[in-house]
Scaffold this motif. Structure first.
Motif, PDB file in Angstrom:
ATOM      1  N   ILE A  71       0.845  -1.200   0.000  1.00 56.74           N
ATOM      2  CA  ILE A  71       0.000   0.000   0.000  1.00 56.74           C
ATOM      3  C   ILE A  71       0.878   1.247   0.000  1.00 56.74           C
ATOM      4  O   ILE A  71       0.590   2.222  -0.707  1.00 56.74           O
ATOM      5  CB  ILE A  71      -0.987  -0.026   1.180  1.00 56.74           C
ATOM      6  N   THR A  72       1.968   1.213   0.773  1.00 54.80           N
ATOM      7  CA  THR A  72       2.927   2.324   0.757  1.00 54.80           C
ATOM      8  C   THR A  72       3.467   2.527  -0.649  1.00 54.80           C
ATOM      9  O   THR A  72       3.485   3.646  -1.178  1.00 54.80           O
ATOM     10  CB  THR A  72       4.088   2.057   1.739  1.00 54.80           C
ATOM     11  N   SER A  75       0.757   3.861  -3.086  1.00 52.58           N
ATOM     12  CA  SER A  75       0.398   5.273  -2.881  1.00 52.58           C
ATOM     13  C   SER A  75       1.475   6.198  -3.450  1.00 52.58           C
ATOM     14  O   SER A  75       1.163   7.236  -4.036  1.00 52.58           O
ATOM     15  CB  SER A  75       0.130   5.570  -1.408  1.00 52.58           C
ATOM     16  N   ASP A  78       1.247   5.961  -7.299  1.00 57.73           N
ATOM     17  CA  ASP A  78       0.067   6.687  -7.750  1.00 57.73           C
ATOM     18  C   ASP A  78       0.331   8.185  -7.751  1.00 57.73           C
ATOM     19  O   ASP A  78       0.000   8.884  -8.710  1.00 57.73           O
ATOM     20  CB  ASP A  78      -1.130   6.334  -6.871  1.00 57.73           C
ATOM     21  N   SER A  79       0.949   8.685  -6.687  1.00 54.83           N
ATOM     22  CA  SER A  79       1.221  10.131  -6.612  1.00 54.83           C
ATOM     23  C   SER A  79       2.225  10.571  -7.681  1.00 54.83           C
ATOM     24  O   SER A  79       2.171  11.700  -8.159  1.00 54.83           O
ATOM     25  CB  SER A  79       1.718  10.529  -5.222  1.00 54.83           C
TER      26      SER A  79
END
Length: 127
Positions: A71-72, A75, A78-79
């Motif tokens: 998840i880290t 994220s 994605d950014s």
């Protein structure tokens, strides 16, 4: 510095290893994550977190830690709008779900990885 992430690296991190080798890998990868975080190197942090996740998954069967790292990574990717990075993260998430016997979610995340493969014309997955 983290190695470039490709299908060969992905598969090598999923290979079963002796417990002592797993501990050594975990220590090294935790240090890479800390160094990447301290230097604010987002791509390196995403790659190191993903590598750490795969070792948690294959070496420890620790699905919670693996998913936290993924998840880290996702994220960050994605950014950064880093599609190539997300492709392998989706594959790793699919593997977590597969090992948890959640085949519907495994298929969903694998389809997301394949979609990126086709959209980028990378064809790294050879699907």
């Amino acid at each position: 510095k983290a190695q470039h992430f490709d299908l060969q690296r992905f598969n090598s991190l999923l290979e079963k290893k002796a417990p002592a080798q797993v501990e050594k890998q975990l220590t090294l990868l935790r240090q890479q994550v800390q160094a990447a975080s301290a230097s604010r190197d987002a791509k390196l942090l995403a790659q190191s977190s993903k590598s750490l996740a795969l070792v948690y998954l294959s070496g420890m069967n620790d699905f919670d830690q693996a998913m936290t790292c993924l998840i880290t990574s996702l994220s960050i990717e994605d950014s950064l709008q880093w599609e190539a990075g997300k492709q392998y993260t989706y594959m790793a998430i699919a593997r977590v779900f597969e090992m948890s016997n959640d085949y519907a979610n495994a298929a969903h995340y694998l389809q997301m990885a394949i979609a990126i493969d086709h959209a980028t014309n990378d064809r790294a997955l050879q699907v």
